[in-house]
Design an enzyme around this catalytic site. Sequence first.
Site, short mmCIF file in Angstrom:
data_model
loop_
_atom_site.label_atom_id
_atom_site.label_comp_id
_atom_site.label_asym_id
_atom_site.label_seq_id
_atom_site.Cartn_x
_atom_site.Cartn_y
_atom_site.Cartn_z
N TYR A 1 4.07 -3.77 10.18
CA TYR A 1 3.89 -2.32 10.05
C TYR A 1 5.01 -1.58 10.79
CZ TYR A 1 -0.89 -3.36 8.50
OH TYR A 1 -2.00 -3.83 7.84
N HIS B 1 0.85 -1.20 0.00
CA HIS B 1 0.00 0.00 0.00
C HIS B 1 0.88 1.25 0.00
CE1 HIS B 1 -4.06 -1.77 0.31
NE2 HIS B 1 -3.41 -2.77 0.87
#
Length: 313
Positions: free
Chosen positions: A303, A34
């Site tokens: 993340y 992303h």
Amino acid sequence: MPLPNDEKVVALANDLLQMFDQLFGLHPGFRAAHAKGLMLTGSFTPSARARSLTRAAHIQRDSTPVTVRFSNSTGLPQIPDNVGDANPRGLAIRFHLAEHVHTDIVSHSTNGFPTRDGYEFLDFLRAAAASGPDVPSPKPIEQFLGTHPAALAFVQAPKPFPASLARETYYAVTAFAFTNAEGHTRYGRYIITPGQGNEYLTPEQVAAIGENYHYDELAQRVASQPIRFHLRVQLAEPGDAVDDATLHWPESREVLDLGMLELTAVLPDSLAQQKQIIFDPIPRLDGIEPSADPLLELRAAIYLLSGRRRRSA
């Protein structure tokens, strides 16, 4: 946001990051997945019924400032908005509770996830990486999908192009445990629905849009009017699996309206802020707790590792 204590989870997170790098290449300063996105600011206002579900801090207040990031799929920062690999789209939300205190939601526009856990997901990515156009059938990815029905269902699920990223529905991947002031707990999954309803482009319309259509449109839209989303929670019933993101609950399950997101501006330094912010799929606040889904700790580790690398670039 700490790394998990489990060394196996951290090792798996690093293996997955390496697979993303292999699939998409290295792009210093950008996310491994992303990568292309835009950040907006606004506020969240809870509904009248929200307190019946959770005592979480942002539900007890009249409103809470938010920062959100819309994104395209893949780790390619320049991926055109008009290609199929740009879907599913992502929406991450940060609720600012105090200075350096926040809670996040991370969602994407396809309901569910292709695998039960991170090890299966690593196998999925490896199969995809080994299945180039010159590889004869049955390719590794075809063999994987033939033996993993949940992954096949995710891959085959319709992923239409939204007319606007503000006209798309987004789903948090995993379930959470919501506890109210009386101590009653129910499991649920976030569904984030557009205030103006869903709208999608035809293939002919997709072919005619530009490479940065969705982000140009988003900036123009929010400059002329607030963008609104309903934050909702689909509630599990006894017997529903709350630790497996590949399983859908029946559509008959109650959906409770938690409140309204209202986005009012593009963050002026969006690109710099995207490099710095590290969203966390684990809520880490009283009133909303993680489920036992094995994807949660793994996603948090990925993340964080990706974010640290991005910040140092």
